[in-house]
Design an enzyme around this catalytic site. Structure first.
Site, PDB file in Angstrom:
ATOM      1  CG  ASP A   7      -1.825   1.120   1.160  1.00  0.00           C
ATOM      2  OD1 ASP A   7      -2.684   1.425   0.314  1.00  0.00           O
ATOM      3  OD2 ASP A   7      -1.812   1.813   2.248  1.00  0.00           O
ATOM      4  CG  ASP A   9      -2.119   7.441  -0.167  1.00  0.00           C
ATOM      5  OD1 ASP A   9      -1.804   8.506  -0.332  1.00  0.00           O
ATOM      6  OD2 ASP A   9      -2.793   7.042  -1.316  1.00  0.00           O
TER       7      ASP A   9
END
Length: 253
Positions: A7, A9
């Site tokens: 991932d 953010d």
């Protein structure tokens, strides 16, 4: 050797703020030759913009092909499952590029699809226009349903807030592509010629990153650097395979 699906953010950075240990972890993967893909629900950036953002934050040797976004997955999902190509889009350059690469046409009337991604400049008029198309029968498709977006130590509204608003107004439930829905994973696995047993999901968000792996019976690592920490695990009933405080914990000499 497993491929890390990482991932962005809240895991690699928070807005324009580096997350401690992230650059070192990516450098470690690169040095050891461990494969990785940045799997993000953020549909706003193009692959070029995503690369430049990370390079500006001090990451090294980042390539455009390292990224697989919910925008890319959404465009591929629609192209694979439908023959129509006229769409009304709420979103930014990342979603626009992804849809153009799959030969979609942007229209203001008689749209076949309303495709909704995060759009930080959209207004009441644009949302109402999207509603008109949905009520007229356009298929309603959302890149992702994130409630929150990590931004420099704070949280902004995520795309899920917009999607929920349009669902409530129209009475139509959107088809959702991004994490935690298996759709994005299935499209990525097919695109990259991978299998579930070949991957590890790494992220900060129990409701998206970890839930995707938990429901798909895939190994997951939760890092407590973004939306959730270990105190949220029992509350949300989403259980990661492993929990770490800092990505440095994954670096082995």
């Amino acid at each position: 050797m497993k491929t890390y699906l990482i991932d962005l953010d809240g895991t690699m950075y928070s807005g324009n703020t580096n997350i401690d240990g992230a650059r070192e972890f990516i450098a470690y993967l690169q040095e050891k030759g461990f494969p990785y893909i940045f799997l993000t629900n953020n549909a706003t950036r193009t692959k070029t913009q995503a690369k430049e953002h990370m390079l500006n934050l001090g990451f090294k040797n980042i390539k455009e092909d390292d990224f697989f976004t919910s925008a890319i997955a959404t465009a591929k999902y629609i192209a694979k499952n439908y023959s129509e190509r006229k769409c009304f889009m709420i979103g930014e350059s990342g979603l626009e590029e992804a849809l153009k690469e799959e030969n979609f046409i942007f229209v203001e009337d008689k749209a076949d699809f309303v495709v909704v991604g995060l759009d930080r400049k959209a207004n009441y008029t644009k949302y109402s226009e999207a509603l008109h198309h949905i009520l007229a029968g356009a298929k309603f498709i959302a890149t992702n349903s994130d409630r929150l977006l990590a931004n420099n130590g704070l949280f902004d509204l995520g795309n899920g807030a917009t999607v929920n608003m349009l669902e409530y107004a129209s009475g139509v439930e959107a088809i959702k592509v991004g994490k935690p829905y298996q759709t994005i994973l299935n499209i990525l696995l097919e695109d990259k010629n991978l299998k579930k047993e070949d991957i590890i999901l790494l992220g900060d968000n129990l409701e998206t990153d970890i839930k995707l792996g938990y429901e798909g019976n895939i190994e997951t690592i939760m890092v407590c650097s973004g939306v959730h920490d270990e105190n949220d695990i029992e509350r949300l009933k989403v259980y990661p395979t492993k929990v770490i405080k800092n990505l440095r914990e994954l670096i082995k000499e």
